[in-house]
Design a protein around this motif. Structure first.
Motif, mmCIF file in Angstrom:
data_model
loop_
_atom_site.group_PDB
_atom_site.id
_atom_site.type_symbol
_atom_site.label_atom_id
_atom_site.label_comp_id
_atom_site.label_asym_id
_atom_site.label_seq_id
_atom_site.Cartn_x
_atom_site.Cartn_y
_atom_site.Cartn_z
ATOM 1 N N TYR A 219 24.749 72.189 71.461
ATOM 2 C CA TYR A 219 23.356 71.987 71.844
ATOM 3 C C TYR A 219 22.998 70.499 71.849
ATOM 4 O O TYR A 219 22.240 70.043 72.707
ATOM 5 N N HIS A 222 23.830 68.563 75.038
ATOM 6 C CA HIS A 222 22.956 68.703 76.218
ATOM 7 C C HIS A 222 21.523 68.290 75.933
ATOM 8 O O HIS A 222 20.645 68.478 76.778
ATOM 9 N N CYS A 223 21.292 67.715 74.749
ATOM 10 C CA CYS A 223 19.942 67.267 74.397
ATOM 11 C C CYS A 223 19.607 65.969 75.120
ATOM 12 O O CYS A 223 20.431 65.055 75.192
ATOM 13 N N ASP A 235 15.157 69.303 68.099
ATOM 14 C CA ASP A 235 15.192 69.889 69.442
ATOM 15 C C ASP A 235 16.440 70.740 69.632
ATOM 16 O O ASP A 235 16.379 71.842 70.197
ATOM 17 N N ALA A 236 17.584 70.243 69.167
ATOM 18 C CA ALA A 236 18.836 71.001 69.287
ATOM 19 C C ALA A 236 18.782 72.266 68.434
ATOM 20 O O ALA A 236 19.245 73.337 68.861
ATOM 21 N N LYS A 238 16.129 73.941 67.625
ATOM 22 C CA LYS A 238 15.201 74.891 68.260
ATOM 23 C C LYS A 238 15.915 75.664 69.364
ATOM 24 O O LYS A 238 15.751 76.900 69.469
ATOM 25 N N MET A 239 16.712 74.977 70.161
ATOM 26 C CA MET A 239 17.474 75.664 71.208
ATOM 27 C C MET A 239 18.483 76.630 70.606
ATOM 28 O O MET A 239 18.632 77.767 71.055
ATOM 29 N N MET A 240 19.151 76.190 69.572
ATOM 30 C CA MET A 240 20.178 77.002 68.937
ATOM 31 C C MET A 240 19.584 78.227 68.250
ATOM 32 O O MET A 240 20.223 79.298 68.198
ATOM 33 N N LYS A 242 17.449 80.184 69.222
ATOM 34 C CA LYS A 242 17.258 81.299 70.157
ATOM 35 C C LYS A 242 18.505 82.184 70.223
ATOM 36 O O LYS A 242 18.411 83.346 70.640
ATOM 37 N N ASP A 243 19.639 81.622 69.804
ATOM 38 C CA ASP A 243 20.903 82.352 69.889
ATOM 39 C C ASP A 243 21.473 82.727 68.523
ATOM 40 O O ASP A 243 22.174 83.739 68.396
#
Length: 292
Positions: A219, A222-223, A235-236, A238-240, A242-243
């Motif tokens: 993650y 791609h930040c 931010d990373a 938060k994206m992670m 979700k999974d």
């Protein structure tokens, strides 16, 4: 420990920042080497990790940070002089806590691109293992070792879980931190980096201790630059989230923001008052200045 939950053996210490809030001293001296009582900030963080069971220590450094490297090495002239003078107590303070050879690594961040970028720089040293992140300037006064409690709870959790330490902060300070929201099971449902007070999802601030799965590097890869023009770990995460599951662990003890001058001064007072050799005379000194 669940058979599916992997052991936490490694810790990452991001220490490459410029320390601009402490200029001019940080022009030539790392902020992490500033003393609290008689030990530098970074040594407290290292000892905290070691007591929590960490075996490998990875420091993400930058230019003008060689004093940190030197602090974690032998000082043969000093050790020899102390040995000859039979100063065993001082000798123990110099070398008794040092890590074993081969258990410590220093990585140059090269550019101060933020906490997320600093963590990403450790990817080849972490491999596919879960790991701890400690922000050394987020000092805590904790005799029970909160980090160990986090790790113990991690071992009881579901596979691929990550944990983040949090603490309650006042509304006026929300813009300084990563702020989270949680559900009734303390699973994190939202994370916002340095929000305005009206945009903050709660008053729970991330305060410098993480247990992360190695998937975080995917993650971070791609930040893009976020708050402050830096690559933000929040931010990373938060994206992670979700999974994969993220959980909050609230620390309710004393915490000191040693990235600020006032927080650093408060830490010196608090730690000195915990030192049996100092607290009596130091309390008298404080009282002498507190008199009207």
């Amino acid at each position: 420990m669940s058979a599916k939950v992997r052991q936490v053996r490694k810790a990452v210490f991001p220490v490459g920042g410029l320390g601009t809030r402490f200029l001019p001293v940080t022009k030539s001296m790392p902020k992490e080497m500033l003393p609290v009582s008689n030990k530098p900030i970074i040594q407290y963080a290292f000892e905290e990790a070691k007591k929590a069971g960490i075996e490998e220590f990875i420091f993400i450094t930058g230019r003008n940070k060689n004093a940190i490297n030197n602090h974690f090495d032998h000082a043969y002239e000093l050790e020899s002089a102390l040995d000859q003078k039979q100063k065993s107590t001082e000798l123990e303070e110099v070398m008794g806590w040092l890590p074993q050879a081969g258990s410590i690594a220093f990585i140059r961040q090269q550019k101060p691109l933020g906490l997320g970028h600093a963590i990403w720089c450790a990817r080849n040293f972490i491999g596919d293992e879960p790991f701890v992140v400690i922000l050394a300037d987020e000092m805590i006064l904790d005799k029970e070792n909160f980090l160990k409690t986090m790790i113990d709870n991690y071992y009881k959790s579901e596979e691929k879980s990550s944990f983040v330490s949090v603490g309650q902060v006042e509304k006026k300070d929300l813009h300084k931190y990563g702020i989270i929201a949680v559900d009734k099971n303390n699973r994190i449902t939202d994370m916002v980096e340095k929000p305005k007070a009206e945009d903050a999802p709660s008053n729970l601030a991330i305060n410098g201790r993480y247990i992360l799965q190695p998937e975080i590097f995917k993650y971070l890869e791609h930040c893009t630059a976020g708050s402050g023009g830096e690559i933000q770990l929040t931010d990373a995460m938060k994206m992670m989230s979700k999974d994969l599951p993220f959980y909050a662990q609230e620390y309710k003890g004393k915490r000191f923001d040693c990235g600020s001058v006032l927080g650093y001064l408060e830490a010196n007072i608090a730690f000195a008052l915990e030192d049996d050799n100092l607290k009596g005379k130091f309390q008298d000194l404080i009282n002498s200045y507190a008199k009207p």
